[in-house]
Design an enzyme around this catalytic site. Structure first.
Site, PDB file in Angstrom:
ATOM      1  N   GLN A 172     -14.612   2.518   1.578  1.00 14.24           N
ATOM      2  CA  GLN A 172     -13.982   2.160   0.308  1.00 14.24           C
ATOM      3  C   GLN A 172     -13.659   3.435  -0.467  1.00 14.24           C
ATOM      4  OE1 GLN A 172     -16.329  -0.378  -2.277  1.00 14.24           O
ATOM      5  NE2 GLN A 172     -14.564  -0.872  -3.554  1.00 14.24           N
ATOM      6  N   ASP A 209       0.850  -1.188   0.000  1.00 10.87           N
ATOM      7  CA  ASP A 209       0.000   0.000   0.000  1.00 10.87           C
ATOM      8  C   ASP A 209       0.888   1.241   0.000  1.00 10.87           C
ATOM      9  OD1 ASP A 209      -1.798   2.166   0.954  1.00 10.87           O
ATOM     10  OD2 ASP A 209      -3.202   0.530   1.314  1.00 10.87           O
ATOM     11  N   ASN A 261     -13.412  -3.283   2.498  1.00 10.45           N
ATOM     12  CA  ASN A 261     -14.493  -2.300   2.577  1.00 10.45           C
ATOM     13  C   ASN A 261     -15.332  -2.316   1.307  1.00 10.45           C
ATOM     14  OD1 ASN A 261     -13.276  -1.349   5.015  1.00 10.45           O
ATOM     15  ND2 ASN A 261     -11.840  -0.172   3.791  1.00 10.45           N
ATOM     16  N   HIS A 289      -7.123  -5.647   2.439  1.00  8.15           N
ATOM     17  CA  HIS A 289      -5.990  -5.035   3.136  1.00  8.15           C
ATOM     18  C   HIS A 289      -5.351  -6.072   4.050  1.00  8.15           C
ATOM     19  CE1 HIS A 289      -6.766  -0.715   2.261  1.00  8.15           C
ATOM     20  NE2 HIS A 289      -7.992  -1.177   2.058  1.00  8.15           N
ATOM     21  N   HIS A 307     -10.476  -5.185  -3.162  1.00  8.78           N
ATOM     22  CA  HIS A 307      -9.143  -5.496  -2.646  1.00  8.78           C
ATOM     23  C   HIS A 307      -9.237  -5.810  -1.157  1.00  8.78           C
ATOM     24  CE1 HIS A 307      -9.687  -1.145  -2.211  1.00  8.78           C
ATOM     25  NE2 HIS A 307      -8.838  -1.179  -1.199  1.00  8.78           N
TER      26      HIS A 307
END
Length: 137
Positions: A95, A32, A88, A103, A101
């Site tokens: 989101q 990230d 999310n 995390h 995706h």
């Protein structure tokens, strides 16, 4: 499937560089760029699905298998004390990139919490009614 305006689709296509930790035919695991913790990474499907509602069930299962594999590896390598796996759906849920995706967030003993909520209280009647409505038949 691809969304021309999606940053993750551009990363999957190699148009935007990423720090890739793992890649197979279906997924790429990338670090990230705005990490919540040391090692914070993302599991991103190569095909565009806006959220969990669009993601095929089989691919959702594969994403969780990959999450387990990555969390186990990252915990060993980073010597972290715990692990959050978060996902999310929708703006109200946090989101910000509308490409499904997961995390992967390593957690460390003295770090500030990143996932908190205020506990709600409902009457027994409300809980019974909710349980009835939410039960899968």
């Amino acid at each position: 499937m691809r969304d021309e305006n999606c940053i993750f689709c551009k990363i999957m296509a190699g148009e935007i560089p990423s720090r890739t930790l793992f890649e197979d035919d279906d997924f790429k695991v990338i670090m990230d760029v705005g990490p919540a913790a040391k090692g914070h990474s993302l599991i991103v499907p190569k095909q565009h699905y806006a959220d969990i509602y669009e993601l095929p069930s089989e691919l959702a299962g594969e994403a969780m298998k990959l999450a387990k594999r990555m969390a186990t590896h990252m915990t060993t390598v980073l010597n972290c004390d715990g692990f959050n796996i978060m996902q999310n759906n929708g703006e109200v849920a946090g989101q910000t990139v509308f490409h499904y995706h997961l995390h992967l967030v390593p957690r460390y003993k003295d770090a500030a919490p990143i996932l908190t909520w205020t506990q709600n209280h409902f009457s027994d009647e409300e809980m019974d009614e909710l349980a009835e409505k939410l039960s899968v038949k």
